[in-house]
Design a protein around this motif. Sequence first.
Motif, PDB file in Angstrom:
ATOM      1  N   ALA A 230      87.257  39.763   1.898  1.00 50.64           N
ATOM      2  CA  ALA A 230      85.982  40.495   1.965  1.00 50.64           C
ATOM      3  C   ALA A 230      85.267  40.485   0.624  1.00 50.64           C
ATOM      4  N   GLY A 231      84.023  40.040   0.641  1.00 53.89           N
ATOM      5  CA  GLY A 231      83.218  40.052  -0.578  1.00 53.89           C
ATOM      6  C   GLY A 231      83.489  38.884  -1.501  1.00 53.89           C
ATOM      7  N   LYS A 232      84.517  38.072  -1.214  1.00 50.50           N
ATOM      8  CA  LYS A 232      84.834  36.952  -2.103  1.00 50.50           C
ATOM      9  C   LYS A 232      84.235  35.630  -1.612  1.00 50.50           C
ATOM     10  N   PHE A 233      83.726  35.623  -0.393  1.00 52.52           N
ATOM     11  CA  PHE A 233      83.145  34.396   0.171  1.00 52.52           C
ATOM     12  C   PHE A 233      81.653  34.597   0.417  1.00 52.52           C
ATOM     13  N   ASP A 234      80.920  33.477   0.397  1.00 53.74           N
ATOM     14  CA  ASP A 234      79.486  33.569   0.646  1.00 53.74           C
ATOM     15  C   ASP A 234      79.209  33.909   2.105  1.00 53.74           C
ATOM     16  N   TYR A 235      80.115  33.459   2.963  1.00 55.41           N
ATOM     17  CA  TYR A 235      79.845  33.581   4.389  1.00 55.41           C
ATOM     18  C   TYR A 235      81.149  33.810   5.155  1.00 55.41           C
ATOM     19  N   VAL A 236      81.123  34.737   6.081  1.00 57.76           N
ATOM     20  CA  VAL A 236      82.280  34.940   6.955  1.00 57.76           C
ATOM     21  C   VAL A 236      81.893  34.456   8.351  1.00 57.76           C
ATOM     22  N   LEU A 237      82.619  33.473   8.824  1.00 56.93           N
ATOM     23  CA  LEU A 237      82.336  32.882  10.128  1.00 56.93           C
ATOM     24  C   LEU A 237      83.407  33.362  11.101  1.00 56.93           C
ATOM     25  N   VAL A 238      82.991  34.157  12.078  1.00 59.75           N
ATOM     26  CA  VAL A 238      83.958  34.706  13.029  1.00 59.75           C
ATOM     27  C   VAL A 238      84.146  33.718  14.171  1.00 59.75           C
ATOM     28  N   ASN A 239      85.347  33.210  14.299  1.00 56.42           N
ATOM     29  CA  ASN A 239      85.627  32.242  15.353  1.00 56.42           C
ATOM     30  C   ASN A 239      86.121  32.955  16.602  1.00 56.42           C
ATOM     31  N   ASP A 240      85.134  33.483  17.358  1.00 58.63           N
ATOM     32  CA  ASP A 240      85.446  34.170  18.609  1.00 58.63           C
ATOM     33  C   ASP A 240      85.302  33.135  19.712  1.00 58.63           C
ATOM     34  N   ASP A 241      84.064  32.691  19.935  1.00 58.48           N
ATOM     35  CA  ASP A 241      83.802  31.602  20.868  1.00 58.48           C
ATOM     36  C   ASP A 241      83.620  30.328  20.040  1.00 58.48           C
ATOM     37  N   LEU A 242      84.439  29.293  20.299  1.00 60.54           N
ATOM     38  CA  LEU A 242      84.437  28.097  19.453  1.00 60.54           C
ATOM     39  C   LEU A 242      83.071  27.418  19.388  1.00 60.54           C
ATOM     40  N   GLN A 243      82.399  27.248  20.546  1.00 61.36           N
ATOM     41  CA  GLN A 243      81.101  26.558  20.539  1.00 61.36           C
ATOM     42  C   GLN A 243      80.094  27.295  19.663  1.00 61.36           C
ATOM     43  N   THR A 244      80.122  28.614  19.732  1.00 59.51           N
ATOM     44  CA  THR A 244      79.229  29.428  18.908  1.00 59.51           C
ATOM     45  C   THR A 244      79.574  29.252  17.435  1.00 59.51           C
ATOM     46  N   ALA A 245      80.867  29.246  17.137  1.00 56.24           N
ATOM     47  CA  ALA A 245      81.300  29.098  15.741  1.00 56.24           C
ATOM     48  C   ALA A 245      80.898  27.734  15.186  1.00 56.24           C
ATOM     49  N   LEU A 246      81.015  26.684  16.001  1.00 55.63           N
ATOM     50  CA  LEU A 246      80.635  25.340  15.549  1.00 55.63           C
ATOM     51  C   LEU A 246      79.137  25.277  15.250  1.00 55.63           C
ATOM     52  N   ALA A 247      78.350  25.863  16.141  1.00 54.67           N
ATOM     53  CA  ALA A 247      76.893  25.859  15.952  1.00 54.67           C
ATOM     54  C   ALA A 247      76.522  26.643  14.694  1.00 54.67           C
ATOM     55  N   GLU A 248      77.194  27.750  14.485  1.00 53.02           N
ATOM     56  CA  GLU A 248      76.924  28.590  13.310  1.00 53.02           C
ATOM     57  C   GLU A 248      77.306  27.830  12.030  1.00 53.02           C
ATOM     58  N   ALA A 249      78.444  27.138  12.068  1.00 53.80           N
ATOM     59  CA  ALA A 249      78.888  26.358  10.914  1.00 53.80           C
ATOM     60  C   ALA A 249      77.859  25.272  10.597  1.00 53.80           C
ATOM     61  N   GLU A 250      77.378  24.583  11.632  1.00 57.34           N
ATOM     62  CA  GLU A 250      76.353  23.552  11.449  1.00 57.34           C
ATOM     63  C   GLU A 250      75.129  24.112  10.742  1.00 57.34           C
ATOM     64  N   ASP A 251      74.692  25.268  11.196  1.00 58.25           N
ATOM     65  CA  ASP A 251      73.485  25.892  10.648  1.00 58.25           C
ATOM     66  C   ASP A 251      73.656  26.281   9.183  1.00 58.25           C
ATOM     67  N   ILE A 252      74.773  26.896   8.848  1.00 56.11           N
ATOM     68  CA  ILE A 252      74.916  27.350   7.457  1.00 56.11           C
ATOM     69  C   ILE A 252      75.072  26.166   6.509  1.00 56.11           C
ATOM     70  N   VAL A 253      75.727  25.099   6.986  1.00 55.64           N
ATOM     71  CA  VAL A 253      75.877  23.896   6.153  1.00 55.64           C
ATOM     72  C   VAL A 253      74.510  23.229   5.957  1.00 55.64           C
ATOM     73  N   ALA A 254      73.758  23.090   7.050  1.00 55.84           N
ATOM     74  CA  ALA A 254      72.436  22.454   6.968  1.00 55.84           C
ATOM     75  C   ALA A 254      71.536  23.244   6.025  1.00 55.84           C
ATOM     76  N   ASP A 255      71.608  24.548   6.120  1.00 53.66           N
ATOM     77  CA  ASP A 255      70.777  25.412   5.289  1.00 53.66           C
ATOM     78  C   ASP A 255      71.146  25.265   3.812  1.00 53.66           C
ATOM     79  N   PHE A 256      72.429  25.180   3.538  1.00 49.33           N
ATOM     80  CA  PHE A 256      72.904  25.049   2.156  1.00 49.33           C
ATOM     81  C   PHE A 256      72.516  23.699   1.558  1.00 49.33           C
ATOM     82  N   LEU A 257      72.527  22.647   2.381  1.00 47.68           N
ATOM     83  CA  LEU A 257      72.288  21.300   1.849  1.00 47.68           C
ATOM     84  C   LEU A 257      70.807  20.925   1.805  1.00 47.68           C
ATOM     85  N   LYS A 258      69.971  21.697   2.432  1.00 48.94           N
ATOM     86  CA  LYS A 258      68.541  21.276   2.514  1.00 48.94           C
ATOM     87  C   LYS A 258      67.809  21.466   1.194  1.00 48.94           C
TER      88      LYS A 258
END
Length: 188
Positions: free
Chosen positions: A160-188
Amino acid sequence: MSNKVIIFSAPSGAGKSTIVNHILGLRNDLEFSISATSRAPRGQEQHGVEYYFFSAEEFRQMIAEDKFVEHEEVYPGSFYGTLRSEVERIWAKGNAIVFDIDVQGGVNLKRIFGEQALSVFIQAPSVEILRERLIGRGTDTMEAIERRVAKAKSEMEFAAGKFDYVLVNDDLQTALAEAEDIVADFLK
Ligand code: 5GP
């Protein structure tokens, strides 16, 4: 894009490898950081693919020569670390580096790379859901379940508080989409 790194860390069982492999498969401007280790190769593992394999003696020599960005003795006698040459190799191609590393290593890398890094903690769903899943599975005693739940809780608190982002892997498809978004946002 210049000299960026993306760090994925998770307690075991949170689905980290699935998410990391998905992200790597999606984009060609990302490259996996191959760690060095002094443990022996397992199964089909090859030098330069899963890890760069060295003897403990070679590894110690390389530590003395300051060849590592970070290194840890993860198990007694088993060293793991990220070589400076690996970071340079990937950045030289204009790619961002992806790390799949334990929680402590992830925290260390974030400290080293600072603003150049996006650190993502992949977390199993809530403690309650974890407990329900373990009870539903019916394979553990209540005592064992509470032990597992307590371990997950302490890992979450540590992160807690040591990472930029906490990705909760509840539903895998949702987690994958969320991971895609945060990576794209960081690299743009
Ligand atoms: P394994 O031997 O199962 O492949 O990995 C054992 C542990 O070493 C895992 O928790 C993994 O995250 C950690 N590890 C792998 N590479 C590195 C590294 O470059 N640095 C550090 N600090 N830990 C690593």
